[in-house]
Design a protein around this motif. Structure first.
Motif, mmCIF file in Angstrom:
data_model
loop_
_atom_site.group_PDB
_atom_site.id
_atom_site.type_symbol
_atom_site.label_atom_id
_atom_site.label_comp_id
_atom_site.label_asym_id
_atom_site.label_seq_id
_atom_site.Cartn_x
_atom_site.Cartn_y
_atom_site.Cartn_z
ATOM 1 N N VAL A 16 0.941 -1.273 0.026
ATOM 2 C CA VAL A 16 -0.094 -0.179 0.072
ATOM 3 C C VAL A 16 0.966 1.317 0.094
ATOM 4 O O VAL A 16 0.640 2.066 -0.616
ATOM 5 C CB VAL A 16 -0.904 0.176 1.079
ATOM 6 N N GLY A 19 2.135 1.866 -3.179
ATOM 7 C CA GLY A 19 0.928 2.447 -4.150
ATOM 8 C C GLY A 19 0.912 1.437 -5.338
ATOM 9 O O GLY A 19 0.493 1.868 -6.516
ATOM 10 N N ASP A 20 1.464 0.097 -5.273
ATOM 11 C CA ASP A 20 1.668 -0.885 -6.480
ATOM 12 C C ASP A 20 -0.148 -1.520 -6.501
ATOM 13 O O ASP A 20 0.130 -2.584 -5.693
ATOM 14 C CB ASP A 20 2.757 -1.436 -6.374
ATOM 15 N N PRO A 21 -0.846 -1.122 -7.447
ATOM 16 C CA PRO A 21 -2.129 -1.942 -7.163
ATOM 17 C C PRO A 21 -1.935 -3.561 -7.367
ATOM 18 O O PRO A 21 -2.627 -4.249 -6.961
ATOM 19 C CB PRO A 21 -2.829 -1.413 -8.381
ATOM 20 N N ILE A 24 -0.653 -4.957 -4.287
ATOM 21 C CA ILE A 24 -1.628 -4.728 -3.214
ATOM 22 C C ILE A 24 -2.682 -5.777 -3.313
ATOM 23 O O ILE A 24 -2.921 -6.536 -2.346
ATOM 24 C CB ILE A 24 -2.303 -3.444 -3.367
ATOM 25 N N GLU A 25 -3.260 -6.124 -4.733
ATOM 26 C CA GLU A 25 -4.106 -7.261 -4.663
ATOM 27 C C GLU A 25 -3.456 -8.585 -4.339
ATOM 28 O O GLU A 25 -4.150 -9.450 -3.778
ATOM 29 C CB GLU A 25 -4.668 -7.246 -6.355
#
Length: 98
Positions: A16, A19-21, A24-25
């Motif tokens: 988080v 900021g790496d989506p 994060i997923e």
């Protein structure tokens, strides 16, 4: 098991913060998988626990709506918290007045 849960939480926090989506997923998935394993280790059926939690959440939210003096969308975060805590406390009250 709890150390692994903490490890997965830390990895999610890092993802988080970065900021790496995609990461994060992946880390959310790892955390959920680990939480399921903790439930099984504790002798709890994870799906049943989640279903009961959703029922409690729904009941608390509906109690908040009944208690609010205006639409929930118009309340401040502290007002939301106060209503949530009152709804939660009412669940354990002997006469359950909410």
């Amino acid at each position: 098991m709890f150390d692994k849960l903490h490890e997965e939480e830390e990895e999610l926090r890092e993802a988080v913060a970065a900021g790496d989506p995609v990461r994060i997923e992946a880390e959310v998935g790892d955390l959920l998988f680990t939480a399921v394993n903790v439930a099984r280790w504790a002798g709890v059926e994870p799906e049943d626990a989640l279903r009961r939690m959703l029922n409690r959440f729904t009941a608390r939210f509906q109690a908040m709506e009944r208690q609010a003096d205006r639409p929930l969308r118009d309340l401040s975060p502290p007002e939301w918290d106060a209503l949530w805590e009152r709804s939660k406390a009412a669940e354990t009250a002997p006469d359950h007045p909410v």
